[in-house]
Write a protein that holds these residues in place. Structure first.
Motif, PDB file in Angstrom:
ATOM      1  N   PRO A   1       0.817  -1.217   0.000  1.00  0.00           N
ATOM      2  CA  PRO A   1       0.000   0.000   0.000  1.00  0.00           C
ATOM      3  C   PRO A   1       0.853   1.270   0.000  1.00  0.00           C
ATOM      4  CG  PRO A   1      -0.414  -1.329   1.987  1.00  0.00           C
ATOM      5  CD  PRO A   1       0.637  -2.029   1.208  1.00  0.00           C
ATOM      6  N   ALA A   2       0.402   2.306  -0.711  1.00  0.00           N
ATOM      7  CA  ALA A   2       1.104   3.587  -0.723  1.00  0.00           C
ATOM      8  C   ALA A   2       0.740   4.413   0.508  1.00  0.00           C
ATOM      9  CB  ALA A   2       0.755   4.362  -1.995  1.00  0.00           C
ATOM     10  N   ILE A   3      -0.506   4.276   0.978  1.00  0.00           N
ATOM     11  CA  ILE A   3      -0.865   4.840   2.284  1.00  0.00           C
ATOM     12  C   ILE A   3      -1.606   3.764   3.086  1.00  0.00           C
ATOM     13  CG2 ILE A   3      -0.903   7.290   1.672  1.00  0.00           C
ATOM     14  CD1 ILE A   3      -3.870   7.161   1.309  1.00  0.00           C
ATOM     15  N   ARG A   4      -1.428   3.839   4.406  1.00  0.00           N
ATOM     16  CA  ARG A   4      -1.956   2.772   5.263  1.00  0.00           C
ATOM     17  C   ARG A   4      -2.672   3.341   6.477  1.00  0.00           C
ATOM     18  NH1 ARG A   4       2.701  -0.788   7.140  1.00  0.00           N
ATOM     19  NH2 ARG A   4       3.801   0.947   6.163  1.00  0.00           N
ATOM     20  N   ASN A   5      -3.900   2.893   6.678  1.00  0.00           N
ATOM     21  CA  ASN A   5      -4.654   3.226   7.892  1.00  0.00           C
ATOM     22  C   ASN A   5      -4.659   4.707   8.208  1.00  0.00           C
ATOM     23  OD1 ASN A   5      -5.334   0.582   8.432  1.00  0.00           O
ATOM     24  ND2 ASN A   5      -3.403   0.216   9.527  1.00  0.00           N
ATOM     25  N   VAL A   6      -4.920   5.529   7.213  1.00  0.00           N
ATOM     26  CA  VAL A   6      -4.893   6.962   7.465  1.00  0.00           C
ATOM     27  C   VAL A   6      -6.254   7.430   7.988  1.00  0.00           C
ATOM     28  CG1 VAL A   6      -4.664   9.241   6.411  1.00  0.00           C
ATOM     29  CG2 VAL A   6      -3.084   7.407   5.776  1.00  0.00           C
ATOM     30  N   ASP A   7      -6.228   8.027   9.165  1.00  0.00           N
ATOM     31  CA  ASP A   7      -7.402   8.682   9.743  1.00  0.00           C
ATOM     32  C   ASP A   7      -7.105  10.170   9.774  1.00  0.00           C
ATOM     33  OD1 ASP A   7      -9.331   6.677  10.594  1.00  0.00           O
ATOM     34  OD2 ASP A   7      -7.756   5.978  11.944  1.00  0.00           O
ATOM     35  N   LEU A   8      -8.018  10.967   9.264  1.00  0.00           N
ATOM     36  CA  LEU A   8      -7.721  12.393   9.175  1.00  0.00           C
ATOM     37  C   LEU A   8      -9.022  13.179   9.133  1.00  0.00           C
ATOM     38  CD1 LEU A   8      -5.281  14.263   8.698  1.00  0.00           C
ATOM     39  CD2 LEU A   8      -5.654  13.991   6.255  1.00  0.00           C
TER      40      LEU A   8
ATOM     41  N   ARG B   1      -1.966  23.747  10.963  1.00  0.00           N
ATOM     42  CA  ARG B   1      -1.640  22.379  11.339  1.00  0.00           C
ATOM     43  C   ARG B   1      -0.549  21.842  10.454  1.00  0.00           C
ATOM     44  NH1 ARG B   1      -7.018  19.009  10.925  1.00  0.00           N
ATOM     45  NH2 ARG B   1      -5.845  17.069  11.102  1.00  0.00           N
ATOM     46  N   VAL B   2       0.279  20.989  11.011  1.00  0.00           N
ATOM     47  CA  VAL B   2       1.276  20.271  10.218  1.00  0.00           C
ATOM     48  C   VAL B   2       1.045  18.771  10.409  1.00  0.00           C
ATOM     49  CG1 VAL B   2       3.735  19.747   9.924  1.00  0.00           C
ATOM     50  CG2 VAL B   2       3.019  22.103  10.313  1.00  0.00           C
ATOM     51  N   ILE B   3       0.963  18.067   9.291  1.00  0.00           N
ATOM     52  CA  ILE B   3       0.810  16.615   9.331  1.00  0.00           C
ATOM     53  C   ILE B   3       2.083  16.008   8.770  1.00  0.00           C
ATOM     54  CG2 ILE B   3      -0.416  14.668   8.282  1.00  0.00           C
ATOM     55  CD1 ILE B   3      -2.938  16.457   8.361  1.00  0.00           C
ATOM     56  N   VAL B   4       2.699  15.106   9.540  1.00  0.00           N
ATOM     57  CA  VAL B   4       3.924  14.464   9.083  1.00  0.00           C
ATOM     58  C   VAL B   4       3.605  13.025   8.701  1.00  0.00           C
ATOM     59  CG1 VAL B   4       6.272  13.775   9.688  1.00  0.00           C
ATOM     60  CG2 VAL B   4       5.331  15.907  10.597  1.00  0.00           C
ATOM     61  N   MET B   5       3.982  12.656   7.490  1.00  0.00           N
ATOM     62  CA  MET B   5       3.784  11.272   7.050  1.00  0.00           C
ATOM     63  C   MET B   5       5.123  10.591   6.895  1.00  0.00           C
ATOM     64  SD  MET B   5       0.748  11.582   4.226  1.00  0.00           S
ATOM     65  CE  MET B   5       0.512   9.797   4.164  1.00  0.00           C
ATOM     66  N   ASP B   6       5.128   9.280   7.111  1.00  0.00           N
ATOM     67  CA  ASP B   6       6.335   8.486   6.871  1.00  0.00           C
ATOM     68  C   ASP B   6       5.892   7.079   6.497  1.00  0.00           C
ATOM     69  OD1 ASP B   6       9.066   7.965   6.711  1.00  0.00           O
ATOM     70  OD2 ASP B   6       9.176   7.301   8.799  1.00  0.00           O
ATOM     71  N   LYS B   7       6.449   6.548   5.448  1.00  0.00           N
ATOM     72  CA  LYS B   7       6.138   5.186   4.987  1.00  0.00           C
ATOM     73  C   LYS B   7       4.643   4.929   4.890  1.00  0.00           C
ATOM     74  CE  LYS B   7      10.444   3.246   6.725  1.00  0.00           C
ATOM     75  NZ  LYS B   7      10.920   3.999   7.910  1.00  0.00           N
ATOM     76  N   GLY B   8       3.922   5.882   4.331  1.00  0.00           N
ATOM     77  CA  GLY B   8       2.497   5.675   4.086  1.00  0.00           C
ATOM     78  C   GLY B   8       1.573   5.936   5.256  1.00  0.00           C
ATOM     79  N   GLU B   9       2.144   6.304   6.398  1.00  0.00           N
ATOM     80  CA  GLU B   9       1.277   6.537   7.554  1.00  0.00           C
ATOM     81  C   GLU B   9       1.419   7.961   8.077  1.00  0.00           C
ATOM     82  OE1 GLU B   9       0.862   3.135  10.406  1.00  0.00           O
ATOM     83  OE2 GLU B   9       2.626   2.456   9.290  1.00  0.00           O
TER      84      GLU B   9
ATOM     85  N   LYS C   1       2.464  11.344   0.478  1.00  0.00           N
ATOM     86  CA  LYS C   1       1.801  12.658   0.463  1.00  0.00           C
ATOM     87  C   LYS C   1       0.982  12.855  -0.809  1.00  0.00           C
ATOM     88  CE  LYS C   1       5.715  14.772   0.319  1.00  0.00           C
ATOM     89  NZ  LYS C   1       7.056  14.256   0.461  1.00  0.00           N
ATOM     90  N   THR C   2       1.614  12.573  -1.958  1.00  0.00           N
ATOM     91  CA  THR C   2       0.934  12.784  -3.238  1.00  0.00           C
ATOM     92  C   THR C   2      -0.268  11.852  -3.362  1.00  0.00           C
ATOM     93  OG1 THR C   2       2.951  13.542  -4.275  1.00  0.00           O
ATOM     94  CG2 THR C   2       1.269  12.691  -5.745  1.00  0.00           C
ATOM     95  N   THR C   3      -0.107  10.632  -2.909  1.00  0.00           N
ATOM     96  CA  THR C   3      -1.220   9.676  -2.948  1.00  0.00           C
ATOM     97  C   THR C   3      -2.393  10.203  -2.129  1.00  0.00           C
ATOM     98  OG1 THR C   3       0.362   7.873  -3.180  1.00  0.00           O
ATOM     99  CG2 THR C   3      -1.849   7.283  -2.451  1.00  0.00           C
ATOM    100  N   LEU C   4      -2.093  10.733  -0.970  1.00  0.00           N
ATOM    101  CA  LEU C   4      -3.159  11.284  -0.123  1.00  0.00           C
ATOM    102  C   LEU C   4      -3.909  12.411  -0.858  1.00  0.00           C
ATOM    103  CD1 LEU C   4      -4.475  11.265   2.690  1.00  0.00           C
ATOM    104  CD2 LEU C   4      -2.790  12.939   3.411  1.00  0.00           C
ATOM    105  N   CYS C   5      -3.157  13.305  -1.504  1.00  0.00           N
ATOM    106  CA  CYS C   5      -3.786  14.398  -2.266  1.00  0.00           C
ATOM    107  C   CYS C   5      -4.717  13.842  -3.344  1.00  0.00           C
ATOM    108  CB  CYS C   5      -2.729  15.269  -2.944  1.00  0.00           C
ATOM    109  SG  CYS C   5      -1.790  16.269  -1.807  1.00  0.00           S
ATOM    110  N   ARG C   6      -4.255  12.797  -4.025  1.00  0.00           N
ATOM    111  CA  ARG C   6      -5.044  12.233  -5.124  1.00  0.00           C
ATOM    112  C   ARG C   6      -6.347  11.604  -4.634  1.00  0.00           C
ATOM    113  NH1 ARG C   6       0.117   9.365  -8.035  1.00  0.00           N
ATOM    114  NH2 ARG C   6       0.831  11.197  -9.199  1.00  0.00           N
TER     115      ARG C   6
END
Lengths: 285, 273
Positions: free
Chosen positions: A19-26, A213-221, A44-49
């Motif tokens: 997965p490119a992003i995993r278990n994202v709650d936002l 707000r700042v959101i930090v992502m790493d390895k899809g999470e 990050k880009t996947t989340l935007c899409r």
């Protein structure tokens, strides 16, 4: 009601086994200015899409969980409808601009909505003025500088009167001065229009002072999510390779010597303010 | 080793360089800065003979570039372009990195050894069988760098290496520059990134409108409000802190976190450990 809500979102591109992003709650509230950051390839880009329906409608793949934008489920809403709510600006403006003049470019979206002519014209004027490019209206987008092109791309989104602007590293290819212009335009738009802004950006020293707000992502999470001051002072931020602003580094250094500012400074002028406060409290104690 | 003397260069009607003079010694690490259109990329294309001056001369290791081919000059001056796609064309990462070595006629064992070294150095070993075009932008940029380092030129010129790179990749690039410096390579980098320069470069050449407007000590140039304004650069963030605190007699030419820390401790009357 939140303007953006992701619930347990996991997405895998077609042909990929990871997965490119995993278990994202936002949850993002209307009018918030949110910066998303993280090392390359963090999702990050996947989340935007996911926010404008490019995922899953264009990219396919497997989208688990739910993405709601302005109360609508992205999975079951056509991208044409989402385009009226979410405006998207990409890293490379050239790939987004294709018409002969700036004015045509900015009129393209509202014309496609089938709006009456007068309304289209009014929206174009408003968008050009908001972004400060009315003087470029007859120019070809392709002969403009990178910074001007990004402004055209932003104006072309604004003429759709979106509730949300999503910008994926819009300053990555700009020189520093143009980058600052584009970024200060964003905080201006937030204040004047109350539009929700989701910005992917590496240059935190330039955006942290105005972001909510700042959101930090790493390895899809998503690994951190909070006010810029809280997030940037966390040790882990530097450990995963994110460029902490020099003023925050300075704050961390001073703490080692027992100098405790009342707040974490995000800009040079805030460093001054923090020092003056320390002096004042020293005098009164 | 690189001597640029009163060089003028025009693209059709546009004059890109207006009398640039510059000397770079062996082992120097130099940043070339300035706004878009200042002439930076035009200047570095003169270093390996891709462009030849309309007027004036460029000498590389004593050879006038007008009397040498790009192939000869490239052997000693390697140029890494801003956009790796302008440079890459082979079918695999390994072929790409081996290309110049083969062209220069190195023996097979040397080619194998150098390619392996460059791929490992840039963390590309695992990707050696992939097509360069299947890689991410950051990875492609590293392939472009590896394909230059593999043939061991004396001078390495990077055009905007930090653009589009995240912080961790920038740190890796800074490490790479340190390593090359320890091998006494001459390194020339075109960049807008003031923080990157403040931390890694002792000398800055500042350009504006086709001219060199300042050349020398990085601290002197990056903390000068007049020069920064002319070149449309923002000062390093720590320099801005110093300017905010100048009424506490903090020196105005600070660039590093450690310097600002010590200055503030002094202002607050805190004794260092």
């Amino acid at each position: 009601m939140p303007i953006i809500e992701l619930r347990r979102v996991t997405y895998t591109y077609p042909g990929s086994n990871k997965p490119a992003i995993r278990n994202v709650d936002l949850v993002i509230e209307p009018g918030e200015y949110v910066v998303i950051t993280g090392p390359s390839g963090c999702g990050k880009t996947t989340l935007c899409r996911c926010l404008n329906g490019l995922i899953p409608h264009f990219y396919g793949g497997e989208l688990e969980g739910e993405v709601y934008v302005s109360g609508m489920s992205v999975k079951s809403t056509p991208t044409s409808k989402l385009a009226q709510i979410v405006g998207m600006v990409f890293q490379d403006p050239e790939s987004q601009l294709f018409l002969l003049t700036v004015e045509r470019e900015v009129a393209f979206g509202p014309e496609n909505l089938g709006l009456p002519r007068g309304e289209v014209r009014a929206r174009v004027e408003e968008a050009l003025n908001l972004v400060g490019i009315a003087h470029l209206r007859d120019r070809s987008p392709h002969e403009l500088s990178g910074g001007e092109q990004q402004k055209v791309a932003i104006a072309a989104c604004l003429s759709m009167k979106p509730k949300i602007l999503v910008l994926d590293e819009p300053t990555a290819n700009l020189d520093p001065e143009s980058a600052l212009h584009v970024l200060s335009l964003l905080s201006d738009l937030k204040n004047r229009l109350g539009v929700t802004i989701v910005l992917v950006e590496h240059r935190l020293e330039a955006v942290a002072p105005s972001a909510d707000r700042v959101i930090v992502m790493d390895k899809g999470e998503v690994i951190l999510d909070g006010a810029p001051r809280e997030v940037l002072s966390k040790q882990v931020v530097e450990a995963i390779g994110i460029g902490v602003p020099k003023v925050v580094k300075l704050y961390n250094e001073l703490r080692k010597y027992g100098v405790d500012f009342k707040f974490i400074p995000l800009s040079p002028s805030e460093v001054r303010k923090a020092i003056l406060e320390v002096m004042r409290s020293d005098r009164s104690s | 080793m690189i001597e640029v003397h009163d060089v003028w260069y025009s693209y059709d009607e546009v004059v890109a360089l207006r009398g640039v003079s510059l000397k770079i010694q062996p082992g120097e690490v130099v940043a070339i800065m300035g706004e878009n259109g200042a002439g930076k990329t035009t200047l570095i294309k003169h270093f390996n003979g891709l462009l030849k001056p309309d007027k004036g001369y460029v000498k590389v290791f004593g050879v006038d570039t007008r009397n040498a081919s790009v192939a000869e000059l490239s052997r000693r001056v390697g140029l890494v372009f801003q956009n790796p796609d302008h440079q890459l064309f082979a079918e695999t990462v390994e072929d790409e990195v081996a290309f110049a070595l083969k062209n220069f006629g190195f023996p097979k064992e040397v080619i194998e050894r150098r390619v392996k070294w460059a791929l490992k150095l840039l963390d590309l070993w695992e990707l050696r069988d992939q097509s360069p075009f299947a890689l991410s932008g950051g990875e492609r940029k590293r392939v472009a760098i590896a394909s230059i380092l593999s043939y061991d030129p004396d001078v390495i010129v990077f055009d905007e290496p930090t653009v589009g790179q995240d912080y961790a990749q920038k740190e890796r690039l800074a490490q790479l520059i340190k390593l090359l410096r320890s091998q006494l390579k001459t390194i020339i980098v075109v960049t807008h990134d003031v923080e990157f320069v403040a931390e890694n470069f002792p000398r800055v050449v500042l350009m504006s409108e086709g001219r060199v407007i300042a050349d020398g000590n990085t601290r002197r140039i990056l903390t000068s409000p007049e020069l920064l304004k002319k070149a449309r650069l923002t000062p390093p963030q720590i320099t801005q802190v110093a300017w905010e605190l100048s009424d506490f007699s903090v020196p105005r030419d600070l660039m590093w976190v450690s310097e600002a820390r010590d200055a503030i401790l002094r202002v607050l009357g805190v004794r260092g450990r």
